[in-house]
Design an enzyme around this catalytic site. Structure first.
Site, PDB file in Angstrom:
ATOM      1  N   ASP A  15       0.835  -1.210   0.000  1.00 11.91           N
ATOM      2  CA  ASP A  15       0.000   0.000   0.000  1.00 11.91           C
ATOM      3  C   ASP A  15       0.868   1.257   0.000  1.00 11.91           C
ATOM      4  O   ASP A  15       2.038   1.214   0.389  1.00 11.91           O
ATOM      5  CB  ASP A  15      -0.915  -0.020   1.235  1.00 11.91           C
ATOM      6  CG  ASP A  15      -2.070   0.962   1.094  1.00 11.91           C
ATOM      7  OD1 ASP A  15      -2.405   1.347  -0.045  1.00 11.91           O
ATOM      8  OD2 ASP A  15      -2.631   1.355   2.134  1.00 11.91           O
ATOM      9  N   ASN A  63     -10.681  -2.764  -5.863  1.00  6.25           N
ATOM     10  CA  ASN A  63      -9.924  -1.803  -6.692  1.00  6.25           C
ATOM     11  C   ASN A  63     -10.644  -1.423  -7.993  1.00  6.25           C
ATOM     12  O   ASN A  63     -10.315  -0.409  -8.605  1.00  6.25           O
ATOM     13  CB  ASN A  63      -8.525  -2.351  -7.032  1.00  6.25           C
ATOM     14  CG  ASN A  63      -7.558  -2.305  -5.863  1.00  6.25           C
ATOM     15  OD1 ASN A  63      -6.628  -3.110  -5.773  1.00  6.25           O
ATOM     16  ND2 ASN A  63      -7.736  -1.358  -4.947  1.00  6.25           N
TER      17      ASN A  63
HETATM   18  C1  FPP Z   1      -2.087   0.589  -3.891  1.00  2.00           C
HETATM   19  O1  FPP Z   1      -1.458   1.729  -3.467  1.00  2.00           O
HETATM   20  C2  FPP Z   1      -1.507  -0.587  -4.268  1.00  2.00           C
HETATM   21  C3  FPP Z   1      -2.127  -1.365  -5.211  1.00  2.00           C
HETATM   22  C4  FPP Z   1      -3.282  -0.974  -6.024  1.00  2.00           C
HETATM   23  C5  FPP Z   1      -1.662  -2.731  -5.386  1.00  2.00           C
HETATM   24  C6  FPP Z   1      -0.252  -2.879  -5.793  1.00  2.00           C
HETATM   25  C7  FPP Z   1       0.046  -2.376  -7.143  1.00  2.00           C
HETATM   26  C8  FPP Z   1       1.305  -2.188  -7.587  1.00  2.00           C
HETATM   27  C9  FPP Z   1       2.494  -2.511  -6.767  1.00  2.00           C
HETATM   28  C10 FPP Z   1       1.561  -1.566  -8.902  1.00  2.00           C
HETATM   29  C11 FPP Z   1       1.073  -2.332 -10.061  1.00  2.00           C
HETATM   30  C12 FPP Z   1       1.641  -3.678 -10.150  1.00  2.00           C
HETATM   31  C13 FPP Z   1       0.940  -4.728 -10.540  1.00  2.00           C
HETATM   32  C14 FPP Z   1       1.610  -6.041 -10.642  1.00  2.00           C
HETATM   33  C15 FPP Z   1      -0.502  -4.604 -10.832  1.00  2.00           C
HETATM   34  P1  FPP Z   1      -2.563   2.870  -3.365  1.00  2.00           P
HETATM   35  O2  FPP Z   1      -2.823   3.399  -4.740  1.00  2.00           O
HETATM   36  O3  FPP Z   1      -3.781   2.346  -2.665  1.00  2.00           O
HETATM   37  O4  FPP Z   1      -1.826   3.900  -2.474  1.00  2.00           O
HETATM   38  P2  FPP Z   1      -2.529   4.995  -1.538  1.00  2.00           P
HETATM   39  O5  FPP Z   1      -3.200   4.237  -0.424  1.00  2.00           O
HETATM   40  O6  FPP Z   1      -1.362   5.803  -1.076  1.00  2.00           O
HETATM   41  O7  FPP Z   1      -3.491   5.759  -2.397  1.00  2.00           O
END
Ligand code: FPP
Length: 237
Positions: A15, A63
């Protein structure tokens, strides 16, 4: 009793990509792109450390409610990741797998998942499991559906249904439960991740956002885990 061991199975809630980007005045997408670099580093570090299984929460069922543009970019990044990281997976003797409602992902992504599974199926090292279109409650509901279907076919009776039967119907039926659950980005919640499997997992939360999470952070989590007592509801002599 201090458990002094390496965790066999590490699960990670990756996250903080959005916050990482925002703090730098960048678009959220830049955070996701950097997040893929962290996936590569942590996967390789876990494989070299002889961790047996690594499960990464890459895309939850929830998501889909993000803006369409962000979902499309995440799917594109996922496809690119699956193609570009194939050599990393094969060079490190990693067996690739995925859990979640894979049939709900775009067809081109499903195809790349199938190729990674097939090409790495004989590997004997770490299992890398991506949770995709995954929800912990959905997994339990899917397991219940499978059990009812077996009951209707006469393959299982009411009195036979126990935790073992449930385990066999979970997406993770051929994996052990996570020993260590890491969450980056600082929030103290489990966000519908592996609800059944994390019953006795040790939790470790860091304020470090996923794009900044490096092998030194992983080592810190493992050290902390090794110094903990695991009692599984029992008592230590
Ligand atoms: C969210 O951070 C994380 C995700 C949506 C999952 C992990 C995604 C990746 C590491 C990048 C893409 C890689 C693949 C393999 C799909 P967030 O956007 O929720 O962060 P925030 O809470 O700071 O908004």
């Amino acid at each position: 009793m201090i458990n002094n061991n390496l965790p066999k199975h590490i699960a990670i809630i990756m996250d903080g990509n959005g916050r990482w980007a925002k703090r730098r005045g960048l678009s959220r997408i830049r955070g996701h792109v950097r997040g893929v670099d962290s996936i590569r580093e942590i996967t390789t570090a876990c494989a070299k450390r002889h961790i047996e299984q690594l499960t990464l929460y890459a895309f939850s069922k929830e998501n889909w409610s993000r803006p369409r543009y962000e979902v499309e970019i995440l799917m594109r990044l996922l496809k690119r990741y699956l193609i570009r990281e194939r050599p990393t997976i094969l060079d490190n003797n990693i067996r690739f797998t995925a859990i979640g409602q894979i049939e709900g992902l775009p067809k081109d992504v499903q195809k790349e998942i199938a190729i990674n599974k097939e090409e790495s199926k004989s590997n004997t090292g770490m299992v890398l499991c991506l949770a995709l279109n995954y929800g912990g409650r959905a997994e339990i509901v899917d397991a219940a559906r499978g059990i009812v279907a077996d009951a209707l076919d006469g393959k299982v009776s009411l009195s036979d249904i126990d935790e073992e039967v449930f385990k066999r119907h979970m997406y993770t039926s051929n994996m052990s439960d996570p020993d260590l659950l890491i969450r980056t980005g600082g929030d103290m919640r489990v966000s519908n991740f592996l609800l059944w499997e994390i019953s006795y997992a040790e939790l470790w939360v860091t304020p470090v956002c996923w794009p900044d999470f490096r092998k030194e952070n992983l080592e810190e989590a493992i050290r902390d885990y090794s110094a903990r007592e695991r009692r599984y509801g029992g008592l230590i002599e």
